[in-house]
Design a protein around this motif. Structure first.
Motif, mmCIF file in Angstrom:
data_model
loop_
_atom_site.group_PDB
_atom_site.id
_atom_site.type_symbol
_atom_site.label_atom_id
_atom_site.label_comp_id
_atom_site.label_asym_id
_atom_site.label_seq_id
_atom_site.Cartn_x
_atom_site.Cartn_y
_atom_site.Cartn_z
ATOM 1 N N ASP A 1 0.828 -1.205 0.000
ATOM 2 C CA ASP A 1 0.000 0.000 0.000
ATOM 3 C C ASP A 1 0.864 1.259 0.000
ATOM 4 O OD1 ASP A 1 -2.339 -1.440 -0.053
ATOM 5 O OD2 ASP A 1 -2.626 -1.404 2.117
ATOM 6 N N THR A 2 2.027 1.193 0.657
ATOM 7 C CA THR A 2 2.940 2.339 0.651
ATOM 8 C C THR A 2 3.388 2.653 -0.771
ATOM 9 O OG1 THR A 2 3.762 1.954 2.903
ATOM 10 C CG2 THR A 2 5.221 3.165 1.414
ATOM 11 N N VAL A 3 3.798 1.624 -1.500
ATOM 12 C CA VAL A 3 4.259 1.814 -2.874
ATOM 13 C C VAL A 3 3.111 2.321 -3.761
ATOM 14 C CG1 VAL A 3 5.182 0.641 -4.922
ATOM 15 C CG2 VAL A 3 6.114 0.115 -2.655
ATOM 16 N N SER A 4 1.923 1.751 -3.587
ATOM 17 C CA SER A 4 0.764 2.194 -4.385
ATOM 18 C C SER A 4 0.443 3.664 -4.124
ATOM 19 C CB SER A 4 -0.461 1.333 -4.045
ATOM 20 O OG SER A 4 -0.269 0.003 -4.461
ATOM 21 N N ALA A 5 0.502 4.072 -2.839
ATOM 22 C CA ALA A 5 0.197 5.455 -2.491
ATOM 23 C C ALA A 5 1.251 6.410 -3.052
ATOM 24 C CB ALA A 5 0.096 5.610 -0.976
ATOM 25 N N MET A 6 2.512 5.984 -3.070
ATOM 26 C CA MET A 6 3.566 6.813 -3.667
ATOM 27 C C MET A 6 3.355 6.932 -5.167
ATOM 28 S SD MET A 6 6.940 5.505 -1.552
ATOM 29 C CE MET A 6 8.068 6.607 -2.430
ATOM 30 N N ARG A 7 2.991 5.821 -5.801
ATOM 31 C CA ARG A 7 2.764 5.809 -7.246
ATOM 32 C C ARG A 7 1.614 6.734 -7.622
ATOM 33 N NH1 ARG A 7 1.695 0.595 -7.753
ATOM 34 N NH2 ARG A 7 3.871 -0.012 -8.017
ATOM 35 N N ASP A 8 0.602 6.812 -6.735
ATOM 36 C CA ASP A 8 -0.566 7.641 -7.005
ATOM 37 C C ASP A 8 -0.386 9.096 -6.561
ATOM 38 O OD1 ASP A 8 -1.722 5.344 -7.933
ATOM 39 O OD2 ASP A 8 -2.892 4.948 -6.108
ATOM 40 N N GLY A 9 0.777 9.418 -5.958
ATOM 41 C CA GLY A 9 1.023 10.781 -5.532
ATOM 42 C C GLY A 9 0.390 11.152 -4.206
ATOM 43 N N ARG A 10 -0.095 10.166 -3.459
ATOM 44 C CA ARG A 10 -0.742 10.440 -2.174
ATOM 45 C C ARG A 10 0.220 10.363 -0.997
ATOM 46 N NH1 ARG A 10 -3.638 6.344 -1.008
ATOM 47 N NH2 ARG A 10 -3.271 4.984 -2.813
ATOM 48 N N LEU A 11 1.477 9.984 -1.265
ATOM 49 C CA LEU A 11 2.443 9.761 -0.189
ATOM 50 C C LEU A 11 3.834 10.112 -0.692
ATOM 51 C CD1 LEU A 11 2.402 8.419 2.738
ATOM 52 C CD2 LEU A 11 3.111 6.312 1.604
#
Length: 353
Positions: A185-195
């Motif tokens: 989820d961390t990687v997904s959130a970074m990919r989506d610009g949320r983290l």
């Protein structure tokens, strides 16, 4: 056509056979030892190594009717709770969390867990601090200040160790906008610009970090300076220098100078001695299979077994190491074995006289 009497007879025989098989199956299950090993979230290293070890044990100990399964969890702190409840009989723990539980400090303040026992060091838990390129300043751990940063799932070893590391460099949750995400989820959130980034401690290579680099996320791993390492160890002396070679991850062109702490295989004193002995022996006598579980599993060896271990051994593991000729520090001798060790020393001294 079969007579009605024949049909009834066949039905009775069928029912009897089903009942017999059910009784036999129940008896077989009664004679079988079922064990569970608690790991962490599926994107890290705990889960694949835990499941892999479970498979190695189940295959190696099939003739002894031992079956081990791996289960995902929130990580070290929950794993200790699962063992307390006997919902897991084995677990993988960060050494830091194991020591805290044993001593009753920090997360276990006033609640020392003296039933905890160690079996072996498994592999170094390497700190992977990832951060988006547009938030980089010096390229070291201090860059996480004032970012949206995941410290790991709540009640996980990742969260707790990250907080201690941050404390060492004079940061806290108040210094960041904290999120509590698992690795994937961390990687997904970074990919989506949320983290902006996250802490992803794991064996090398960590699948979530591989995914991060391979999917083209504009981020990189942060270095930890010598001064930062020394400061962190003044808070909790658990980490050592670790270098991630260049090209470990897709497009990672430079060596990453980070830190690591040991991961250990743990249990409680309630696991019977023979079972713990058999599990320890099977792990070290099937190293080819163990090393095939994950690249980080190559660290598992008799020579590394006690490195970084700070909680007393289970008496079954202690017995195996004595037979294998491993030098066991006194502080790792389990309370249950101290009388045995004392009698052995006294007997040897008398014989030499």
């Amino acid at each position: 056509m079969a007579s009605r009497k024949t049909k009834v007879l066949l039905g009775v025989i069928g029912i009897a056979l089903i009942v017999t098989l059910a009784i036999a199956g129940k008896k077989e299950n009664q004679n079988k030892t079922f064990l569970s090993i608690a790991t962490a979230s599926t994107g890290g290293t705990y889960y694949p190594i835990g499941v892999g070890l479970a498979n190695v044990w189940s295959n190696a100990l099939k003739d002894r009717n031992v079956q081990v399964t791996g289960q995902s969890s929130a990580g070290s702190i929950e794993n200790i709770d699962l063992m307390k409840k006997n919902e897991a009989q084995l677990s993988i723990l960060q050494s830091l969390m194991a020591v805290e539980a044993w001593e009753g400090v920090r997360n276990f303040e006033g609640r020392p867990y003296k039933d905890l026992r160690s079996i072996s060091m498994l592999w170094p838990n390497v700190e992977h601090f990832v951060l988006m390129d547009n938030r980089l300043k010096k390229g070291d751990l201090g860059d996480i200040a004032n970012t949206r940063y995941s410290v790991g799932p709540q009640a996980s070893g990742t969260e707790q160790s990250t907080i201690i590391i941050m404390r060492g460099i004079s940061l806290s949750k108040a210094s960041i906008s904290p999120e509590y995400l698992g690795y994937g989820d961390t990687v997904s959130a970074m990919r989506d610009g949320r983290l902006d980034g996250g802490a992803l401690p794991a064996g090398v290579p960590a699948s979530a970090v591989t995914d991060l680099y391979a999917s083209g996320v504009k981020a990189r791993l942060l270095n930890v300076t010598d001064e930062q390492l020394a400061a962190v160890n003044r808070v909790a002396n658990s980490w050592f220098r670790f270098e991630i070679p260049a090209q470990t991850y897709p497009g990672q062109s430079e060596v990453v100078h980070t830190i690591a702490q040991p991961n250990i295989l743990a249990t409680t004193r309630f696991l019977d001695e023979q079972t713990a002995y058999t599990l320890t022996k099977a792990m070290f006598e099937n190293l080819t299979a163990v090393h095939g579980v994950h690249s980080s599993a190559k660290y598992i060896s008799l020579g590394n077994a006690l490195k970084g271990v700070a909680v007393p051994l289970h008496i079954g593991a202690w017995r195996y190491y004595r037979e294998a000729g491993i030098d066991i520090p006194d502080e790792l001798t389990p309370p249950e074995a101290r009388d045995i060790a004392r009698n052995s020393v006294e007997g040897g001294s008398h014989h030499e006289q």
